[in-house]
Write a protein that holds these residues in place. Structure first.
Motif, mmCIF file in Angstrom:
data_model
loop_
_atom_site.group_PDB
_atom_site.id
_atom_site.type_symbol
_atom_site.label_atom_id
_atom_site.label_comp_id
_atom_site.label_asym_id
_atom_site.label_seq_id
_atom_site.Cartn_x
_atom_site.Cartn_y
_atom_site.Cartn_z
ATOM 1 N N LEU A 68 1.079 -1.244 -0.095
ATOM 2 C CA LEU A 68 -0.113 0.090 0.185
ATOM 3 C C LEU A 68 0.938 1.144 -0.066
ATOM 4 O O LEU A 68 1.995 1.280 0.830
ATOM 5 N N ARG A 69 1.027 2.275 -0.984
ATOM 6 C CA ARG A 69 1.319 3.409 -0.990
ATOM 7 C C ARG A 69 0.371 4.422 -0.569
ATOM 8 O O ARG A 69 -0.651 4.191 -0.605
ATOM 9 N N GLY A 70 0.999 5.426 0.180
ATOM 10 C CA GLY A 70 0.210 6.523 0.396
ATOM 11 C C GLY A 70 1.145 7.663 1.121
ATOM 12 O O GLY A 70 1.835 7.235 1.882
ATOM 13 N N PHE A 73 3.746 12.668 4.298
ATOM 14 C CA PHE A 73 4.488 13.900 4.068
ATOM 15 C C PHE A 73 4.548 14.101 2.665
ATOM 16 O O PHE A 73 4.823 13.273 1.841
ATOM 17 N N LYS A 74 3.983 15.287 1.979
ATOM 18 C CA LYS A 74 3.793 15.365 0.782
ATOM 19 C C LYS A 74 4.515 16.627 0.324
ATOM 20 O O LYS A 74 4.550 17.661 0.606
ATOM 21 N N PRO A 75 5.487 16.449 -0.821
ATOM 22 C CA PRO A 75 6.007 17.226 -1.460
ATOM 23 C C PRO A 75 5.327 18.148 -2.752
ATOM 24 O O PRO A 75 5.012 17.353 -3.740
ATOM 25 N N ARG A 76 4.565 19.134 -2.138
ATOM 26 C CA ARG A 76 3.742 19.617 -3.193
ATOM 27 C C ARG A 76 4.122 20.910 -4.104
ATOM 28 O O ARG A 76 5.266 21.576 -3.462
ATOM 29 N N THR A 106 6.015 4.574 2.099
ATOM 30 C CA THR A 106 5.440 6.150 2.309
ATOM 31 C C THR A 106 6.656 6.929 2.171
ATOM 32 O O THR A 106 7.861 6.457 2.617
ATOM 33 N N GLU A 107 6.506 8.045 1.570
ATOM 34 C CA GLU A 107 7.698 9.141 1.525
ATOM 35 C C GLU A 107 8.165 9.653 2.635
ATOM 36 O O GLU A 107 7.584 10.173 3.347
ATOM 37 N N VAL A 108 9.615 9.857 2.830
ATOM 38 C CA VAL A 108 10.158 10.600 3.894
ATOM 39 C C VAL A 108 10.764 11.690 3.122
ATOM 40 O O VAL A 108 11.574 11.470 2.192
ATOM 41 N N LEU A 124 11.079 3.047 2.761
ATOM 42 C CA LEU A 124 10.970 4.375 2.734
ATOM 43 C C LEU A 124 11.104 4.673 1.097
ATOM 44 O O LEU A 124 11.987 4.347 0.520
ATOM 45 N N GLN A 125 10.378 5.726 0.797
ATOM 46 C CA GLN A 125 10.148 6.455 -0.464
ATOM 47 C C GLN A 125 11.289 7.594 -0.369
ATOM 48 O O GLN A 125 10.883 8.243 0.368
ATOM 49 N N ILE A 126 12.046 7.728 -1.328
ATOM 50 C CA ILE A 126 12.682 9.156 -1.539
ATOM 51 C C ILE A 126 12.185 9.498 -2.953
ATOM 52 O O ILE A 126 12.249 8.729 -3.968
ATOM 53 N N GLY A 127 11.565 10.451 -2.638
ATOM 54 C CA GLY A 127 10.823 11.254 -3.759
ATOM 55 C C GLY A 127 11.686 11.783 -4.932
ATOM 56 O O GLY A 127 12.972 12.048 -4.591
ATOM 57 N N THR A 128 11.200 12.067 -6.073
ATOM 58 C CA THR A 128 12.176 12.646 -7.279
ATOM 59 C C THR A 128 12.905 14.016 -6.889
ATOM 60 O O THR A 128 13.889 14.088 -7.130
ATOM 61 N N ARG A 129 12.159 14.773 -6.071
ATOM 62 C CA ARG A 129 12.806 16.067 -5.574
ATOM 63 C C ARG A 129 13.892 15.940 -4.604
ATOM 64 O O ARG A 129 14.741 16.796 -4.417
ATOM 65 N N ASN A 130 13.827 14.673 -4.251
ATOM 66 C CA ASN A 130 15.016 14.294 -2.989
ATOM 67 C C ASN A 130 16.099 13.381 -3.517
ATOM 68 O O ASN A 130 16.703 13.049 -2.841
ATOM 69 N N LEU A 149 13.893 4.205 -4.373
ATOM 70 C CA LEU A 149 14.826 5.490 -4.784
ATOM 71 C C LEU A 149 13.995 5.931 -6.049
ATOM 72 O O LEU A 149 14.304 5.472 -7.121
ATOM 73 N N LYS A 150 13.212 7.120 -6.121
ATOM 74 C CA LYS A 150 12.533 7.417 -7.505
ATOM 75 C C LYS A 150 13.699 8.254 -8.275
ATOM 76 O O LYS A 150 14.579 8.970 -7.536
ATOM 77 N N ARG A 151 13.523 8.147 -9.383
ATOM 78 C CA ARG A 151 14.352 8.777 -10.574
ATOM 79 C C ARG A 151 14.305 10.607 -10.039
ATOM 80 O O ARG A 151 13.048 10.757 -10.301
ATOM 81 N N SER A 214 1.784 6.435 -12.853
ATOM 82 C CA SER A 214 0.965 7.509 -12.621
ATOM 83 C C SER A 214 1.636 8.952 -12.924
ATOM 84 O O SER A 214 1.129 9.744 -13.322
ATOM 85 N N HIS A 215 2.865 9.003 -12.193
ATOM 86 C CA HIS A 215 3.305 10.343 -11.943
ATOM 87 C C HIS A 215 4.043 10.606 -13.448
ATOM 88 O O HIS A 215 4.452 11.921 -13.847
ATOM 89 N N ALA A 216 4.326 9.550 -14.208
ATOM 90 C CA ALA A 216 4.932 9.610 -15.789
ATOM 91 C C ALA A 216 3.811 10.354 -16.540
ATOM 92 O O ALA A 216 4.039 11.319 -17.208
ATOM 93 N N VAL A 240 1.340 2.449 -8.540
ATOM 94 C CA VAL A 240 0.328 3.077 -8.878
ATOM 95 C C VAL A 240 -0.540 3.995 -8.264
ATOM 96 O O VAL A 240 -1.008 3.152 -7.068
ATOM 97 N N GLU A 241 -1.220 4.995 -8.529
ATOM 98 C CA GLU A 241 -1.865 5.684 -7.705
ATOM 99 C C GLU A 241 -3.356 5.444 -7.968
ATOM 100 O O GLU A 241 -3.979 5.161 -9.069
ATOM 101 N N VAL A 242 -4.060 5.052 -6.833
ATOM 102 C CA VAL A 242 -5.600 4.547 -6.772
ATOM 103 C C VAL A 242 -6.194 5.436 -5.736
ATOM 104 O O VAL A 242 -5.779 5.394 -4.627
HETATM 105 C C1 PEP Z 1 4.237 10.351 -5.095
HETATM 106 O O1 PEP Z 1 4.942 9.137 -5.069
HETATM 107 O O2 PEP Z 1 3.195 10.743 -4.599
HETATM 108 C C2 PEP Z 1 5.376 11.326 -5.432
HETATM 109 C C3 PEP Z 1 5.218 12.763 -4.952
HETATM 110 O O3 PEP Z 1 6.218 11.071 -6.356
HETATM 111 P P1 PEP Z 1 7.501 11.792 -7.133
HETATM 112 O O4 PEP Z 1 8.232 12.032 -6.065
HETATM 113 O O5 PEP Z 1 7.697 10.714 -8.134
HETATM 114 O O6 PEP Z 1 6.682 13.136 -7.787
#
Ligand code: PEP
Ligand code: MN
Length: 295
Positions: A68-70, A73-76, A106-108, A124-130, A149-151, A214-216, A240-242
């Protein structure tokens, strides 16, 4: 051929296939990422409410997701947009794991939050911005949790692999690479899905590689076809975002699948996975998908 890639990625020798390692298999709860099972991580962009999260967890589990993803902490992109529930969100994720048996990713976003996020999350998810936030990478690595590790959206494959190498160098071999699209001149899609990165990485790196269609894409109607392309390119899984009601989602609704859309995508992927000899396991007793879900 491998020698050439070893020269090109000279700064990250430890992530490349070689005598020492052909494939990293990351153990999570009672299953593995990078092994024979195709692993789907699914869930909302943001953890919003208990109901939203539980309904999604139970649904994606029945359709074959393992994780489950969710975001708590959201990098908006906008400082005025919903930034996530933080610790409350992590607690909701942990309750959803208890109820559904799904693992949690989930993202840290900050080094300071690593111990807290690692207490609740399985990955632990590392987001694209980090992706190039090296102090965050080091702290996340040292937590001992597997790292997704997201690209970076403007990162070359070499940049990405250097970040993976840094995690390995901090004593954590459990890195999962996630292609989530890169910024190009194209603006019709949110990002450009770099499928050749997946194909190349599956040839040269021993790390598991998953795809985030999804983010692509940024648009839900493109998600199933990009998922199929990810399977064909050799990916080990999907993120995948659902959302139960994408129109009302607090973030990334446009690219989120609803439950029927997720069921249909998973059902349609099966023959493609079979062609690759990969398994998509449904949990015992889950039964067949309801007909309206697969139509
Ligand atoms: C996410 O998975 O919701 C997300 C913010 O992803 P990304 O870092 O790839 O934009
Ligand atoms: Mn999102």
């Amino acid at each position: 051929m491998r020698e050439t890639w070893h020269e090109r990625f000279i700064d990250s020798p430890g992530v490349l296939k070689g005598a020492a390692r052909e494939q990293t298999i990351v153990r999570v709860l009672d299953f593995h990422v990078g092994g024979n099972e195709f692993i789907t991580m699914a869930g909302p962009c943001s953890v919003e409410t208990e109901f939203q999260l539980m309904a999604t967890a139970n649904h994606v589990r029945r359709a074959g997701a393992r994780i489950l993803r969710g975001g708590a902490f959201k990098p908006r992109s906008s400082p005025y947009a919903f930034q996530g529930h933080g610790l409350e969100g992590l607690k909701m994720l942990a309750r959803a794991r208890e109820e559904s048996g799904l693992a949690i990713v989930t993202e840290v976003m900050s080094e300071d939050d690593v111990p807290m996020v690692a207490e609740y999350a399985d990955i632990l998810q590392i987001g694209t911005r980090n992706m190039e936030n090296y102090s965050l990478l080091e702290a996340a690595a040292r937590s001992g949790r597997p790292i997704l590790l997201k690209r970076g959206m403007a990162a070359t494959i070499a940049d990405w692999l250097r970040s993976a190498q840094l995690i390995l160098n901090n004593g954590n071999p459990n890195v999962i690479l996630c292609e989530r699209g890169i910024r190009t001149f194209e603006t019709a899609t949110r990002n450009t899905f770099d499928v050749s990165a997946i194909a190349l990485l599956k040839q040269i790196s021993h790390l598991p590689v998953i795809a985030d269609p999804s983010h692509a894409a940024g648009h839900r109607e493109l998600v199933p076809v990009l998922a199929r392309i990810a399977v064909a390119s050799g990916a080990d899984g999907l993120l995948v975002e659902v959302h139960p009601n994408p129109e009302k989602a607090w973030s990334d609704g446009e690219q989120s699948l609803d439950f029927a859309g997720f069921d249909a995508m998973m059902y349609d992927l099966e023959p493609w996975l079979e062609l690759r000899g990969r398994e998509l396991e449904r949990r015992e007793g889950d039964g067949a998908l309801p007909m309206e879900a697969v139509g």
